[in-house]
Design a protein around this motif. Sequence first.
Motif, PDB file in Angstrom:
ATOM      1  N   ARG A  60     -55.146 -36.835  25.787  1.00 12.52           N
ATOM      2  CA  ARG A  60     -54.666 -36.119  24.437  1.00 12.52           C
ATOM      3  C   ARG A  60     -54.427 -37.403  23.397  1.00 12.52           C
ATOM      4  O   ARG A  60     -54.816 -37.310  22.374  1.00 12.52           O
ATOM      5  CB  ARG A  60     -53.500 -35.453  24.638  1.00 12.52           C
ATOM      6  N   GLU A  61     -53.743 -38.541  24.022  1.00 10.64           N
ATOM      7  CA  GLU A  61     -53.615 -39.536  23.472  1.00 10.64           C
ATOM      8  C   GLU A  61     -55.038 -40.285  22.693  1.00 10.64           C
ATOM      9  O   GLU A  61     -55.175 -40.688  21.756  1.00 10.64           O
ATOM     10  CB  GLU A  61     -52.961 -40.732  24.205  1.00 10.64           C
ATOM     11  N   ASP A  62     -56.073 -40.142  23.642  1.00 12.40           N
ATOM     12  CA  ASP A  62     -57.298 -40.781  23.299  1.00 12.40           C
ATOM     13  C   ASP A  62     -57.958 -39.857  22.055  1.00 12.40           C
ATOM     14  O   ASP A  62     -58.635 -40.248  21.159  1.00 12.40           O
ATOM     15  CB  ASP A  62     -58.169 -40.534  24.392  1.00 12.40           C
ATOM     16  N   LEU A  63     -57.620 -38.423  22.263  1.00 13.60           N
ATOM     17  CA  LEU A  63     -58.170 -37.443  21.130  1.00 13.60           C
ATOM     18  C   LEU A  63     -57.326 -37.741  19.822  1.00 13.60           C
ATOM     19  O   LEU A  63     -57.928 -37.521  18.871  1.00 13.60           O
ATOM     20  CB  LEU A  63     -58.002 -36.212  21.666  1.00 13.60           C
ATOM     21  N   ALA A  64     -56.079 -37.874  20.059  1.00 14.35           N
ATOM     22  CA  ALA A  64     -55.379 -38.153  18.785  1.00 14.35           C
ATOM     23  C   ALA A  64     -55.742 -39.477  17.905  1.00 14.35           C
ATOM     24  O   ALA A  64     -56.073 -39.411  16.826  1.00 14.35           O
ATOM     25  CB  ALA A  64     -53.689 -38.470  19.192  1.00 14.35           C
ATOM     26  N   THR A  65     -55.957 -40.447  18.826  1.00 16.32           N
ATOM     27  CA  THR A  65     -56.532 -41.727  18.220  1.00 16.32           C
ATOM     28  C   THR A  65     -57.995 -41.488  17.507  1.00 16.32           C
ATOM     29  O   THR A  65     -58.268 -41.956  16.527  1.00 16.32           O
ATOM     30  CB  THR A  65     -56.723 -42.822  19.202  1.00 16.32           C
ATOM     31  N   ALA A  66     -59.051 -40.740  18.265  1.00 15.53           N
ATOM     32  CA  ALA A  66     -60.284 -40.384  17.669  1.00 15.53           C
ATOM     33  C   ALA A  66     -59.999 -39.689  16.260  1.00 15.53           C
ATOM     34  O   ALA A  66     -60.770 -39.706  15.577  1.00 15.53           O
ATOM     35  CB  ALA A  66     -60.973 -39.386  19.139  1.00 15.53           C
ATOM     36  N   GLU A  67     -59.163 -38.750  16.292  1.00 21.25           N
ATOM     37  CA  GLU A  67     -59.102 -37.880  15.361  1.00 21.25           C
ATOM     38  C   GLU A  67     -58.470 -38.755  13.895  1.00 21.25           C
ATOM     39  O   GLU A  67     -59.086 -38.587  13.229  1.00 21.25           O
ATOM     40  CB  GLU A  67     -57.689 -36.775  15.447  1.00 21.25           C
ATOM     41  N   GLU A  68     -57.850 -39.790  14.294  1.00 28.30           N
ATOM     42  CA  GLU A  68     -57.211 -40.525  12.996  1.00 28.30           C
ATOM     43  C   GLU A  68     -58.385 -41.483  12.856  1.00 28.30           C
ATOM     44  O   GLU A  68     -58.805 -41.779  11.709  1.00 28.30           O
ATOM     45  CB  GLU A  68     -56.295 -41.410  13.330  1.00 28.30           C
ATOM     46  N   LEU A  69     -59.317 -41.988  13.686  1.00 28.62           N
ATOM     47  CA  LEU A  69     -60.228 -42.842  13.495  1.00 28.62           C
ATOM     48  C   LEU A  69     -61.573 -42.034  12.706  1.00 28.62           C
ATOM     49  O   LEU A  69     -62.154 -42.752  11.814  1.00 28.62           O
ATOM     50  CB  LEU A  69     -61.115 -43.574  14.659  1.00 28.62           C
ATOM     51  N   ALA A  70     -61.641 -40.853  13.028  1.00 29.29           N
ATOM     52  CA  ALA A  70     -62.580 -40.013  12.276  1.00 29.29           C
ATOM     53  C   ALA A  70     -62.285 -39.628  11.056  1.00 29.29           C
ATOM     54  O   ALA A  70     -63.064 -39.616   9.987  1.00 29.29           O
ATOM     55  CB  ALA A  70     -63.059 -38.767  13.207  1.00 29.29           C
ATOM     56  N   ARG A  71     -61.098 -39.408  10.855  1.00 31.23           N
ATOM     57  CA  ARG A  71     -60.442 -38.965   9.411  1.00 31.23           C
ATOM     58  C   ARG A  71     -60.774 -40.312   8.738  1.00 31.23           C
ATOM     59  O   ARG A  71     -61.052 -40.181   7.472  1.00 31.23           O
ATOM     60  CB  ARG A  71     -58.873 -38.701   9.529  1.00 31.23           C
TER      61      ARG A  71
END
Length: 283
Positions: free
Chosen positions: A13-24
């Motif tokens: 989930r932490e990876d996904l949260a980071t990925a979401e911020e990077l994509a944003r």
Amino acid sequence: RAVSLYSKLNYTREDLATAEELARKATALEPESATAWGARAGVHSTYFYRNWDVSEKRRLDLQTTAARALGLNSDEPEALLAQGRLLARQGPSVAPQAEATLRRAVAARPEDNRFARALSFFYAVTGRMNEERAILHAALQRDPRDSIVRYDLAMAYANYNSRGATAADFATAIEHLDAGIAVQPVASLLLLKAVLTGGWRGDMPAMRAQLDLLEKQPHAERAEDRAVFIAMWGALLQRQPARGAAAGALTAKSYFEDTVVPRRPKDWALAIAHRLEGKDNLA
């Protein structure tokens, strides 16, 4: 970078949260980039696919970002994959559209087994077992060391809901799991083998061997909902309540949310552990 985080082995989930911020940030910097919008759609799709967030907002964000990406490039692979996965969850009425979209995604990335696996999952949920297995065997030929393809192949023969699986199916599933574990003992492989050996075969020592290997994995992987739930379940099967409580303490969450354990309260397992210890007041 965002795509690499949600497509790697055992992302958290932490990876996904980071990925979401990077994509944003990527779409803010390059609002006309189909690749950036495709990555955002991919993040939303991964949350949805794993049952980590199936809220209406997440679904709408998935639809919006995928549409934005495909409006800029009708063949954007991540957006096609995200859209196809969403359609696949919407029932038989849109199954032809889901299949067509996933096939377009595979055609855009024929060398990437992640796309082939998505199409195979669609065949699995629509009961097309032979096509599911054929796609996965072809993916394995492309990369015999792909542990997650091994996991999916095991699931194609015997999985968490293995009603109707034969002894030969179980043997084939465990063969694929062992081959994947030999390459890299990722949590998903260990957990499925623990369930197949303990829950379906009743082989407690074999189940414990997998859960002991799980304890050597990074904390972030052991603290994921599926891992905590199965570690607690295995401990309770062996009547080891202290071990079950220790597994439960790996996460502060009260409810497990995952494709394997959707919305299941952790306190059920903790209550059983307390009863086994004779602590009815805590139960």
